[in-house]
Design an enzyme around this catalytic site. Structure first.
Site, PDB file in Angstrom:
ATOM      1  CB  CYS A 132     -58.275  21.215  -3.336  1.00 24.22           C
ATOM      2  SG  CYS A 132     -57.878  22.551  -1.310  1.00 24.22           S
ATOM      3  CB  CYS A 135     -59.757  19.615  -0.109  1.00 27.81           C
ATOM      4  SG  CYS A 135     -59.054  21.690  -0.873  1.00 27.81           S
ATOM      5  CG  ASP A 136     -59.166  16.694  -1.699  1.00 27.30           C
ATOM      6  OD1 ASP A 136     -60.922  16.547  -0.993  1.00 27.30           O
ATOM      7  OD2 ASP A 136     -60.145  16.652  -2.830  1.00 27.30           O
TER       8      ASP A 136
END
Ligand code: NAP
Length: 318
Positions: A132, A135-136
């Site tokens: 992701c 997300c990261d």
């Protein structure tokens, strides 16, 4: 006592089904699962969910969905379903050591990212291995990164990661991409993105964090190590449907089948269906849809499933 409707799963599809079922006075019981909220829980900014001019955080969006359904009487259980018996109503659903029964079931169990299954990958998840970028990505500022895959997801991840990374290398197992033309054009035009063709990641190298990926060139079989700080895997998704094996019809990949060919009164003028091959069991969201995979399309299908379930319950006099 048998529930009128049980909803399995609590992503956009399940919670929208819960909202509609609750407003229809069906008092739905939502079995949320221990990873409640689905894939949006591992997403940061959602910019394409209509109604949020400035975007919304994925977990905040799901909390809003949840509260909205709760306001009309949806109830929640935070366990994972361990077994289902869908041969005939009342259907039996086992979760958290309890047996529940329902006249109708809506399956909205979603999908999860597929992993490569190579050495080092599992050990380094959250330590440089990610599925992701949204997300990261921000953790990898100024680093060299690799994205594995050749589809739209891989291009999307690679493009997003160029905001942070010094360089992003897409590793693809063939010499042409599967991604749509527009996404390919964007990726090719971005001078921070490089491509390594005809190659697979054979091992993720690193002890406490990702230090390199070991690549195998499928043409000449040569191995080489590429130093990277992170590896983003974007090779597709697997539907969370193993619970329903042998009970609901699926595609060979495990996506639940609905509508055409499964229900006697299929209406070609209303082709978007949530009815499965078992009367009284409906399915919606990413466990059905491998194509659109959007929060808004999943939510739309959840709405359809609740309406279909309500009509079915009414036809059976519940
Ligand atoms: P996908 O289209 O199925 O692509 C998966 C990619 O991963 C393919 O290039 C495949 O290679 C590769 N792959 C699969 N297994 C692999 C393995 N074990 N090792 C190495 N490579 C592997 O999946 P997706 O990209 O997640 O897209 C799914 C759907 O969502 C598509 O319909 C897509 O259009 C849509 N989507 C759209 C957007 C957008 O338009 N913005 C964004 C994301 C997703 P091969 O090509 O050799 O099979």
């Amino acid at each position: 006592m048998s529930e009128k409707v049980i909803i399995i799963g609590s992503g956009p599809a399940g919670l929208t089904a819960a909202l509609y079922a609750a407003r229809a006075s069906l008092e739905p019981l939502v079995i949320e699962g221990v990873e409640a909220g689905g894939q949006l829980m591992i997403t940061t900014e959602v910019e394409n969910y209509p109604g949020f001019v400035d975007g919304v955080l994925g977990p905040d969006l799901m909390e809003t969905f949840r509260k909205q359904a709760e306001r009309f009487g949806a109830r929640y259980i935070g366990d994972d379903v361990s077994k289902v018996e869908l041969s005939q109503p009342p259907f039996k659903i086992f979760a958290g050591g309890q047996e529940h029964s329902a006249q109708a079931v809506i399956v909205s169990t979603g999908a999860k990212a597929q992993m490569l299954g190579v050495a080092g990958e599992q050990k380094l998840i959250g330590r440089g291995v990610s599925t992701c970028a949204t997300c990261d990505g921000a953790f990898f500022r100024g680093q060299q990164l690799v994205v594995v895959g050749g589809g739209d997801s891989a291009m999307e991840e690679a493009l997003f990661l160029t905001r942070f990374a010094e360089k992003v290398t897409v590793v693809h197992r063939r010499d042409e991409l599967r991604a749509s033309k527009i996404m390919q054009d964007r990726a090719f035009a971005n001078d921070k993105i490089d491509f390594v063709w005809n190659s697979v990641v054979e091992e993720v190298v690193g002890d406490q964090k990702v230090e390199a990926v070991r690549l195998r060139n499928l043409v000449d079989d040569q191995l080489s190590d590429m130093a990277v700080g992170g590896m983003f895997v974007a090779i597709g998704h697997i539907p969370n449907t193993s619970l329903f094996a042998d009970q609901l019809e699926t595609t060979p990949d495990g996506y639940l089948l609905t509508g055409k060919g499964l229900v006697a009164d299929w209406d070609p003028l209303s082709p978007f269906e949530t009815r499965t091959n078992v009367e009284g069991v409906f399915a919606a969201g990413d466990c059905v849809d491998h194509f659109y995979r959007q929060a808004i399309t999943a939510a739309g299908m959840g709405c359809m499933a609740a309406i279909d379930a309500e009509r079915w319950l009414e036809s059976k006099g519940h």
